[in-house]
Design a protein around this motif. Structure first.
Motif, PDB file in Angstrom:
ATOM      1  N   VAL A   8       1.888   6.365   6.249  1.00  0.00           N
ATOM      2  CA  VAL A   8       2.069   5.471   5.112  1.00  0.00           C
ATOM      3  C   VAL A   8       3.300   5.883   4.303  1.00  0.00           C
ATOM      4  O   VAL A   8       4.072   5.037   3.830  1.00  0.00           O
ATOM      5  N   VAL A  48       0.830  -1.202   0.000  1.00  0.00           N
ATOM      6  CA  VAL A  48       0.000   0.000   0.000  1.00  0.00           C
ATOM      7  C   VAL A  48       0.867   1.257   0.000  1.00  0.00           C
ATOM      8  O   VAL A  48       0.615   2.206  -0.749  1.00  0.00           O
ATOM      9  N   SER A  49       1.906   1.255   0.833  1.00  0.00           N
ATOM     10  CA  SER A  49       2.781   2.431   0.889  1.00  0.00           C
ATOM     11  C   SER A  49       3.555   2.603  -0.416  1.00  0.00           C
ATOM     12  O   SER A  49       3.782   3.730  -0.872  1.00  0.00           O
ATOM     13  N   LEU A  87      -5.923  -0.006   8.057  1.00  0.00           N
ATOM     14  CA  LEU A  87      -4.528  -0.101   7.665  1.00  0.00           C
ATOM     15  C   LEU A  87      -3.617   0.120   8.871  1.00  0.00           C
ATOM     16  O   LEU A  87      -2.645  -0.619   9.072  1.00  0.00           O
TER      17      LEU A  87
END
Length: 650
Positions: A484, A446-447, A511
């Motif tokens: 993030v 995701v990051s 998250l």
């Protein structure tokens, strides 16, 4: 110990000196090792493929039919991995790795001299014995290969170095098989040519190995356990002790299961499904090998020269997508007879098949290289080679399972395209399971997506983030996705102390819970949660991990740096009470104010975020500036605020 430290320091300097992974080929710490392993992989495959062709087309052996030749040779080659990997891992940890490499290369010369005699006599029994011995040679070399790299490369070079080795291995496999098939088929002198080539490659590998610099033993006092059964079990238990590493071993072994299924079916797939000849089967191998090589090399570029395991889910997605599409691309191809290479390429439908095959192998390269780098970085140096030996054992078991399952599916009536479909779906299920067990992969994915797709994210001073040991990271708080972006900048996991209200934000809350962020509430509102947050923070530092704090206490509403609160000092004082004095690393996010996730919009007199998705367009540029660590003794809130403020304008 001093020599190792100096090697690491030198590696760090070299990391800054070269622009990309290819520059490693000009450095003595890497180039001789690379060409040594390249020659070994080429020789393995030249020998095995030439022998397979000889048994299949040239010898008439009642006790080994041509259809069984590839299976028998493959099984004999992989058997030593099961029997002796554990012993090989011990030897690599106990002795200087360079001496181990040269010892293994000396063994290779002896084996190839025996094999040359076997080729000259066309003696299949002698050559089968050499297959087993070459498997033993590769078993001994395997732990050395992957334990040597982290000893001589900086952590920021590890992905690039592994990518080069992975690419080199598959190119060597390809060239070795092509050369073996061509040489053994030369009329009159084929066997002599193969014999000479095998010996010359072994001599070349040993000659290059002489230039590899010393790589001192990491556990010279280790007592060797010569019982392969008990040591194999001990190695697996040792690997299981580190959950992230062990599950990464399973992930790599699954990749070998996936790849072995495709590789083993290429001849039949080319003949029965694509209706092509031997050249078409060779083309499939070429496309697969090139795809793996390209994917491996792309890892360094896509990871910004750090160990980026966020690429692993990306690789898994691509592997499944293109394996499944390969089923649809190949299930209804017209039967046009035995096509040569030119006629095969002339059919447009075949290009989709090749594209699927090339892309699934490319994504397999993206999948495997970061996993290898993670295992190397997270394993303790004293028993790193034994962890890698455990990986080799698991790889061998998964490859055997691949052959058994594929064979069972074929016997029950499944077609080869249907097997590809099953493997593609199974890959998605297995990958999802692994990523749920080890959320770090999903978090990094995701990051990585956010910092490469939503934004153009640049990091300056990333080398100041400690590669090991406890540290506190302090940063300005600009948006809902600051954490993030910090994940994307760090090669190590980070635990965050975050306002408890952010956990109520859809998706982001899930998250951050997955990232095991530590919620904190105001002391007056919830004194129990307030104290528990500091207790957890100290525990993070006690375990030698990274802890991140946003000292402003809330997301800025005007884009300006707010006064720092005392939470940092309370964490450090609590850590000091337990004998922990971590450095504090200041950092500043830049150009993030005004983006979708910042509170720049005004609604009903309130500053709010996430209102206009593309208010700054696509791929807007944001950055992170990381400063030198502040020693524990010099830490004060006003000092940290000045450092962060200065980095905001850097």
């Amino acid at each position: 110990m001093t020599t190792t430290a100096n090697a690491s320091s030198s590696a760090g300097l070299d990391a800054e000196a070269h622009a990309n992974q290819f520059a490693l080929l000009g450095q003595r710490r890497f180039a001789p090792f690379f060409w040594t392993q390249f020659a070994g992989a080429a020789n393995d495959n030249l020998f095995k493929f030439a022998f397979t062709v000889m048994v299949t087309y040239q010898l008439q052996l009642n006790w080994m039919p041509p259809a069984m030749a590839g299976l028998v040779i493959g099984a004999l080659f992989i058997l030593p991995y099961l029997l002796f990997s554990a012993t090989a891992g011990q030897l690599t940890d106990k002795f200087d790795k360079t001496k181990m490499i040269r010892f293994v290369k000396n063994i290779e010369i002896v084996i190839m001299l025996i094999a040359a005699w076997g080729f000259m006599r066309a003696d299949a029994v002698v050559l089968l014995a050499c297959v087993f011995l070459m498997g033993l040679h590769s078993t001994l070399f395997g732990p050395v290969k992957f334990a040597y790299l982290p000893q001589v490369l900086d952590s920021r070079e590890l992905t690039g170095g592994n990518g080069m080795v992975e690419m080199g291995t598959f190119v060597a496999i390809l060239l070795g098989q092509v050369a073996g098939g061509l040489l053994v088929a030369v009329p009159g002198i084929g066997h002599t040519s193969v014999a000479a080539a095998c010996v010359l490659l072994a001599l070349a590998g040993r000659a290059v190995a002489q230039a590899i610099p010393a790589a001192p033993a990491t556990d010279p006092g280790l007592q060797i356990n010569w019982n392969p059964v008990s040591e194999t079990w001990r190695n697996l238990k040792l690997a299981h002790g580190n959950v992230v590493v062990f599950r990464s071993l399973l992930g790599i072994s699954w990749m070998w299961f996936f790849g072995a299924t495709f590789l083993s079916q290429f001849p039949s797939f080319a003949k029965e499904v694509l209706h092509g000849d031997e050249q078409v089967a060779s083309l499939l191998l070429v496309v697969f090998s090139v795809g793996i090589g390209i994917g491996s090399l792309l890892c360094e570029t896509l990871s910004r020269r750090q160990v980026e395991i966020g690429l692993v889910p990306l690789g898994a997605i691509g592997m499944s997508v293109f394996a499944i599409d390969l089923y649809f691309a190949s299930r209804a191809l017209p039967a046009l007879g035995d096509l040569g290479l030119g006629a095969f390429l002339h059919q447009p439908a075949h290009w989709r098949v090749l594209a699927d095959l090339g892309l699934l192998s490319l994504f397999a390269g993206l999948y495997s290289v970061p996993m290898y780098a993670l295992i190397q970085m997270r394993s303790q140096p004293t028993h790193r080679a034994r962890i890698i030996a455990a990986n080799n054992i698991l790889n061998a078991l998964f490859m055997i399972a691949s052959a058994v399952i594929a064979g069972a599916l074929l016997k029950t009536g499944f077609t080869i395209p249907q097997i590809f479909l099953i493997i593609g779906i199974a890959n998605a299920v297995v990958a999802f399971y692994i990523f749920m067990l080890v959320p770090e992969y999903l978090l990094r994915f995701v990051s990585w997506l956010l910092s490469n797709v939503v934004y153009r994210f640049g990091v300056k001073g990333g080398e100041h983030i400690p590669a090991e040991g406890a540290a506190v990271l302090v940063c300005n708080h600009v948006s809902f996705i600051d954490a993030v972006l910090l994940m994307a900048a760090s090669p190590r996991p980070i635990r965050f102390i975050m306002d408890h209200r952010i956990f109520a934000v859809p998706v982001l809350g899930w998250l951050f819970r997955l990232a095991k962020a530590i919620p904190i509430a105001p002391q007056k509102e919830d004194p129990v949660a307030y104290e528990d947050a500091f207790r957890q923070a100290v525990q993070v530092l006690r375990e030698g991990d990274l802890l991140a704090i946003f000292p402003e206490g809330a997301i800025t509403r005007d884009g300006q740096l707010q006064p720092f609160k005392g939470g940092v000092m309370k964490v450090l004082e609590a850590a000091r009470a337990e004998g922990i004095a971590p450095p504090v690393v200041p950092m500043a996010l830049t150009n993030l104010w005004g983006s979708f996730f910042s509170r720049i919009e005004v609604r009903q007199g309130q500053n709010v975020a996430m209102v206009r998705p593309f208010r700054r367009g696509y791929f807007s540029r944001v950055g992170l500036n990381v400063g030198n660590a502040v020693p524990y003794s010099d830490v004060q809130p006003d000092v940290l605020q000045q450092r962060v403020s200065g980095l905001m304008g850097a």
